[in-house]
Design a protein around this motif. Structure first.
Motif, short mmCIF file in Angstrom:
data_model
loop_
_atom_site.label_atom_id
_atom_site.label_comp_id
_atom_site.label_asym_id
_atom_site.label_seq_id
_atom_site.Cartn_x
_atom_site.Cartn_y
_atom_site.Cartn_z
N ILE A 59 48.26 32.29 45.03
CA ILE A 59 47.52 32.01 43.79
C ILE A 59 46.56 33.17 43.52
O ILE A 59 45.87 33.64 44.42
CB ILE A 59 46.73 30.70 43.90
CG1 ILE A 59 47.67 29.53 44.21
CG2 ILE A 59 45.95 30.42 42.61
CD1 ILE A 59 46.95 28.23 44.52
N LEU A 60 46.52 33.60 42.28
CA LEU A 60 45.56 34.60 41.82
C LEU A 60 44.66 33.96 40.78
O LEU A 60 45.14 33.38 39.80
CB LEU A 60 46.28 35.80 41.22
CG LEU A 60 45.37 36.92 40.68
CD1 LEU A 60 44.66 37.64 41.82
CD2 LEU A 60 46.17 37.92 39.84
N CYS A 67 41.61 34.89 38.22
CA CYS A 67 40.89 35.99 37.57
C CYS A 67 39.57 35.47 37.03
O CYS A 67 39.54 34.45 36.33
CB CYS A 67 41.72 36.58 36.44
SG CYS A 67 43.38 37.08 36.94
N ILE A 96 45.13 43.46 35.34
CA ILE A 96 45.56 42.24 36.01
C ILE A 96 47.07 42.26 36.22
O ILE A 96 47.58 41.95 37.32
CB ILE A 96 45.15 41.00 35.20
CG1 ILE A 96 43.62 40.89 35.13
CG2 ILE A 96 45.76 39.73 35.79
CD1 ILE A 96 43.13 39.82 34.16
N ALA A 132 49.15 42.01 39.68
CA ALA A 132 50.01 40.84 39.85
C ALA A 132 51.46 41.25 40.10
O ALA A 132 52.17 40.63 40.90
CB ALA A 132 49.91 39.94 38.62
N TYR A 181 52.54 36.96 42.63
CA TYR A 181 51.86 35.67 42.75
C TYR A 181 52.69 34.57 42.10
O TYR A 181 53.38 34.79 41.10
CB TYR A 181 50.49 35.74 42.08
CG TYR A 181 49.54 36.69 42.77
CD1 TYR A 181 48.89 36.33 43.95
CD2 TYR A 181 49.31 37.96 42.25
CE1 TYR A 181 48.03 37.21 44.59
CE2 TYR A 181 48.45 38.85 42.88
CZ TYR A 181 47.82 38.47 44.05
OH TYR A 181 46.98 39.35 44.68
N ILE A 206 48.99 32.33 38.35
CA ILE A 206 47.84 33.14 37.93
C ILE A 206 46.98 32.26 37.03
O ILE A 206 47.42 31.82 35.96
CB ILE A 206 48.28 34.41 37.19
CG1 ILE A 206 49.19 35.25 38.07
CG2 ILE A 206 47.06 35.22 36.74
CD1 ILE A 206 49.80 36.46 37.37
N HIS A 258 45.19 35.86 28.94
CA HIS A 258 46.28 35.16 29.63
C HIS A 258 47.61 35.40 28.93
O HIS A 258 48.64 35.62 29.57
CB HIS A 258 46.00 33.66 29.76
CG HIS A 258 45.29 33.07 28.59
ND1 HIS A 258 45.91 32.86 27.38
CD2 HIS A 258 44.01 32.67 28.45
CE1 HIS A 258 45.03 32.32 26.54
NE2 HIS A 258 43.88 32.22 27.16
N VAL A 267 48.73 39.02 29.65
CA VAL A 267 49.22 39.16 31.02
C VAL A 267 50.62 38.58 31.15
O VAL A 267 51.52 39.17 31.76
CB VAL A 267 48.26 38.49 32.02
CG1 VAL A 267 48.87 38.45 33.42
CG2 VAL A 267 46.93 39.23 32.06
N SER A 299 53.11 31.85 29.64
CA SER A 299 51.67 31.59 29.73
C SER A 299 51.33 30.44 28.80
O SER A 299 51.91 30.30 27.72
CB SER A 299 50.86 32.84 29.35
OG SER A 299 51.07 33.18 27.99
N VAL A 322 51.27 31.95 34.03
CA VAL A 322 49.89 32.37 33.76
C VAL A 322 49.24 31.27 32.92
O VAL A 322 49.78 30.89 31.88
CB VAL A 322 49.83 33.70 32.99
CG1 VAL A 322 48.38 34.12 32.77
CG2 VAL A 322 50.60 34.79 33.72
#
Length: 245
Positions: free
Chosen positions: A3-4, A6, A99, A103, A108, A111, A126, A129, A137, A171
């Protein structure tokens, strides 16, 4: 599960904000900073999922060294390690690119971040990313459960809520009530001092926007109190002064 989470470092909501350099930069002098409130929700749910499913949780921040106390707080709350990209996050695209670069290197499964920061409120990192990584996302996510390789998500939409499932990786931009904020205990604070905080230099990224000038909201005008018995006066003022009717 990897898990990431931010996080942003933003002025405390009670802080008095001023600007410097001809109103082109935030004046940080004397301003207390905190983890972004929406990021706190993402961090709390990330810690819960790590405890439930196992794996690791990394915290990532794009910013300069003055944000290290907020990063250490995230480590104290339950993150295993942290990464700080040593750069001033000039805009959402720059932040998202940093990011996404990290990633992509670490693969990951999930996120998480806040639905938006409370300083610039762009609410697009988000999505950027996800696009850069080529994965879905969703935002704003109010509920998140993981079963195997599938996420069950409840998110807010205009006029209601949407419930959906999606395969990992994802994400997600988070908001309440996805989890309750967590407070670091003494053991967490002490162990955070020995957890790794890796500082990396940013990758070259085109700056897509350039701030022109910042300004504070106009001061509030005087408040007129109209007795309940004088409805006609209230209506007239709403028409002639407030111009909302």
């Amino acid at each position: 599960m990897k898990i990431l989470v931010c996080i942003t470092s933003v002025p405390d909501t009670t802080a008095k904000i001023t600007f410097a350099d001809h109103n082109t930069k935030l004046n940080k002098s004397g301003v207390p900073f905190i983890i972004g409130p929406y990021d706190d929700y993402a961090l709390a749910r990330g810690v819960e999922l790590k405890e439930q499913l196992g794996g690791s949780l990394t915290v990532l921040h794009v910013g300069e060294a003055d944000a290290d106390p907020q990063i250490r707080k995230a480590l104290a709350i339950g993150a295993d390690d942290a990464i700080r990209v040593n750069a001033d996050p000039v805009d959402s695209y720059f932040t998202a690119a940093q990011i996404a670069h990290i990633a992509a290197q670490n693969q990951y499964d999930l996120i998480l971040m806040g639905r938006e920061s409370i300083d610039f409120n762009s609410g697009v990192v988000h999505g950027l990313v996800g696009e850069m990584l080529g994965i879905p996302s969703y935002s704003p996510v109010m509920k998140l459960d993981i079963q195997g390789n599938t996420a069950s998500i409840t998110r807010e939409i205009d006029g209601g809520k949407e419930v959906l499932t999606a395969p990992l990786p994802l994400v997600l931009g988070c908001q309440e009530p996805i989890a309750e904020w967590k407070i670091a205990n003494m053991r967490g604070i002490m162990t955070a001092k020995s957890k790794p905080l890796n500082v990396l230099e940013p990758v070259d990224t085109e700056q897509m926007t350039l701030p022109g000038q910042y300004s504070l909201p106009a001061p509030k005008g005087a408040c007129k109190m109209i007795p309940a018995s004088e409805a006609e006066t209230l209506i007239k003022l709403l028409q002639t002064e407030a111009k909302v009717l």
